[in-house]
Design a protein around this motif. Structure first.
Motif, PDB file in Angstrom:
ATOM      1  N   GLY A  23       0.825  -1.196   0.000  1.00  0.00           N
ATOM      2  CA  GLY A  23       0.000   0.000   0.000  1.00  0.00           C
ATOM      3  C   GLY A  23       0.861   1.248   0.000  1.00  0.00           C
ATOM      4  N   VAL A  24       0.200   2.400   0.038  1.00  0.00           N
ATOM      5  CA  VAL A  24       0.879   3.686   0.024  1.00  0.00           C
ATOM      6  C   VAL A  24       0.533   4.421   1.313  1.00  0.00           C
ATOM      7  CG1 VAL A  24       1.065   5.905  -1.159  1.00  0.00           C
ATOM      8  CG2 VAL A  24       0.829   3.800  -2.482  1.00  0.00           C
ATOM      9  N   VAL A  25       1.544   4.992   1.936  1.00  0.00           N
ATOM     10  CA  VAL A  25       1.338   5.784   3.142  1.00  0.00           C
ATOM     11  C   VAL A  25       0.644   7.077   2.722  1.00  0.00           C
ATOM     12  CG1 VAL A  25       2.459   7.000   5.056  1.00  0.00           C
ATOM     13  CG2 VAL A  25       3.366   4.782   4.268  1.00  0.00           C
ATOM     14  N   VAL A  26      -0.540   7.329   3.287  1.00  0.00           N
ATOM     15  CA  VAL A  26      -1.300   8.531   2.938  1.00  0.00           C
ATOM     16  C   VAL A  26      -1.312   9.553   4.067  1.00  0.00           C
ATOM     17  CG1 VAL A  26      -2.744   7.382   1.222  1.00  0.00           C
ATOM     18  CG2 VAL A  26      -3.503   7.477   3.611  1.00  0.00           C
ATOM     19  N   PRO A  36       2.284   5.266  14.166  1.00  0.00           N
ATOM     20  CA  PRO A  36       1.597   4.530  13.108  1.00  0.00           C
ATOM     21  C   PRO A  36       1.428   5.375  11.861  1.00  0.00           C
ATOM     22  CG  PRO A  36      -0.018   5.425  14.612  1.00  0.00           C
ATOM     23  CD  PRO A  36       1.337   5.796  15.168  1.00  0.00           C
ATOM     24  N   TYR A  37       1.021   4.708  10.773  1.00  0.00           N
ATOM     25  CA  TYR A  37       0.782   5.377   9.492  1.00  0.00           C
ATOM     26  C   TYR A  37      -0.621   5.023   9.010  1.00  0.00           C
ATOM     27  CZ  TYR A  37       5.858   4.773   9.744  1.00  0.00           C
ATOM     28  OH  TYR A  37       7.153   4.728  10.163  1.00  0.00           O
ATOM     29  N   ARG A  38      -1.230   5.928   8.280  1.00  0.00           N
ATOM     30  CA  ARG A  38      -2.476   5.600   7.585  1.00  0.00           C
ATOM     31  C   ARG A  38      -2.052   5.145   6.197  1.00  0.00           C
ATOM     32  NH1 ARG A  38      -7.468   5.336   8.376  1.00  0.00           N
ATOM     33  NH2 ARG A  38      -7.317   6.370  10.378  1.00  0.00           N
ATOM     34  N   VAL A  39      -2.482   3.921   5.827  1.00  0.00           N
ATOM     35  CA  VAL A  39      -2.053   3.292   4.581  1.00  0.00           C
ATOM     36  C   VAL A  39      -3.277   2.970   3.728  1.00  0.00           C
ATOM     37  CG1 VAL A  39      -0.935   1.245   3.587  1.00  0.00           C
ATOM     38  CG2 VAL A  39       0.008   2.303   5.652  1.00  0.00           C
ATOM     39  N   ARG A  40      -3.183   3.288   2.433  1.00  0.00           N
ATOM     40  CA  ARG A  40      -4.199   2.874   1.460  1.00  0.00           C
ATOM     41  C   ARG A  40      -3.656   1.624   0.770  1.00  0.00           C
ATOM     42  NH1 ARG A  40      -4.623   7.015  -1.968  1.00  0.00           N
ATOM     43  NH2 ARG A  40      -6.075   8.063  -0.579  1.00  0.00           N
ATOM     44  N   TRP A  41      -4.361   0.495   0.982  1.00  0.00           N
ATOM     45  CA  TRP A  41      -3.917  -0.791   0.442  1.00  0.00           C
ATOM     46  C   TRP A  41      -4.263  -0.905  -1.032  1.00  0.00           C
ATOM     47  CZ3 TRP A  41      -0.501  -2.886   3.368  1.00  0.00           C
ATOM     48  CH2 TRP A  41      -0.547  -2.682   4.743  1.00  0.00           C
ATOM     49  N   SER A  42      -3.305  -1.353  -1.825  1.00  0.00           N
ATOM     50  CA  SER A  42      -3.500  -1.432  -3.274  1.00  0.00           C
ATOM     51  C   SER A  42      -4.475  -2.524  -3.678  1.00  0.00           C
ATOM     52  CB  SER A  42      -2.159  -1.636  -3.988  1.00  0.00           C
ATOM     53  OG  SER A  42      -1.543  -2.829  -3.542  1.00  0.00           O
ATOM     54  N   GLU A  47      -8.348   2.140   3.567  1.00  0.00           N
ATOM     55  CA  GLU A  47      -7.343   2.836   4.370  1.00  0.00           C
ATOM     56  C   GLU A  47      -7.436   2.348   5.801  1.00  0.00           C
ATOM     57  OE1 GLU A  47      -7.328   7.095   4.049  1.00  0.00           O
ATOM     58  OE2 GLU A  47      -7.264   7.032   1.860  1.00  0.00           O
ATOM     59  N   THR A  48      -6.266   1.990   6.358  1.00  0.00           N
ATOM     60  CA  THR A  48      -6.230   1.529   7.744  1.00  0.00           C
ATOM     61  C   THR A  48      -5.044   2.159   8.456  1.00  0.00           C
ATOM     62  OG1 THR A  48      -4.892  -0.418   7.184  1.00  0.00           O
ATOM     63  CG2 THR A  48      -7.284  -0.713   7.218  1.00  0.00           C
ATOM     64  N   LEU A  49      -5.114   2.158   9.773  1.00  0.00           N
ATOM     65  CA  LEU A  49      -4.019   2.631  10.597  1.00  0.00           C
ATOM     66  C   LEU A  49      -3.081   1.456  10.813  1.00  0.00           C
ATOM     67  CD1 LEU A  49      -3.122   5.195  12.057  1.00  0.00           C
ATOM     68  CD2 LEU A  49      -4.242   4.315  14.103  1.00  0.00           C
ATOM     69  N   VAL A  50      -1.806   1.633  10.502  1.00  0.00           N
ATOM     70  CA  VAL A  50      -0.843   0.533  10.518  1.00  0.00           C
ATOM     71  C   VAL A  50       0.273   0.823  11.505  1.00  0.00           C
ATOM     72  CG1 VAL A  50       0.823  -0.761   9.119  1.00  0.00           C
ATOM     73  CG2 VAL A  50      -1.351  -0.040   8.120  1.00  0.00           C
TER      74      VAL A  50
END
Length: 168
Positions: A23-26, A36-42, A47-50
């Motif tokens: 995914g991409v860190v948004v 943590p990072y908010r990531v949009r999974w490809s 979008e989830t908190l990772v």
């Protein structure tokens, strides 16, 4: 581990047979780039908190992950292969057939790989079918692994024009 908005994050599955996710860190809530990072999974667009662990890799935006001069970006990919294992037991003998029934689309022309393993109970041994299953299945899977490595060697030879050899 530190990341910035736009970086790629790749996370291995925590379970056997699970998928690798990319995914991409948004969003990076902390100014220093710590989790943590908010990531949009490809794979899902979700979008989830990772909170990345040791099974995660951050690839900075624009970093292809290759050596100098390589301009093709490296991307994570996930492929699921299925092995069908069929066991037949009769009269103290077990036969197992292992078949690779699915693979990546680029190998669709290869055809399924198949192997067989046998186990036979000694006449004086107690009949415990699961042991014959384990031995026959183990032998079939070992032969399937050898067939897969042989296929890889053939593919290397076809691509490079030189005899391929894979160390097992």
């Amino acid at each position: 581990m530190h990341a910035s908005v736009g970086d790629r994050i790749v996370t291995a599955s925590g379970v056997v047979g699970g998928s690798v996710r990319a995914g991409v860190v948004v969003e990076c809530p902390h100014g220093d780039g710590s989790p943590p990072y908010r990531v949009r999974w490809s794979d899902t667009g979700e979008e989830t908190l990772v909170f990345p662990g040791p099974d995660s890799l951050v690839q900075p935006e624009g970093d292809t992950g290759g050596a100098a001069g390589e301009d093709a970006p490296r991307t994570a990919r996930s492929t699921t292969w299925h092995v069908r294992l069929t066991l037949v037991e009769a009269a103290g003998s077990t036969t197992a057939e292992a078949v690779l029934v699915a693979g990546p689309p680029e190998h669709a022309d290869v055809g399924p790989l198949r192997s067989v393993g046998h186990a036979r109970r000694a006449p004086q041994d107690e009949e415990i079918p699961v042991i014959g299953d384990e031995v026959a299945a183990g032998r079939a899977l070992r032969r399937l692994a050898d067939a897969m490595l042989g296929q890889a060697e053939d593919d290397i030879t076809a691509v490079t024009g030189e005899q391929g050899h894979v160390h097992a």
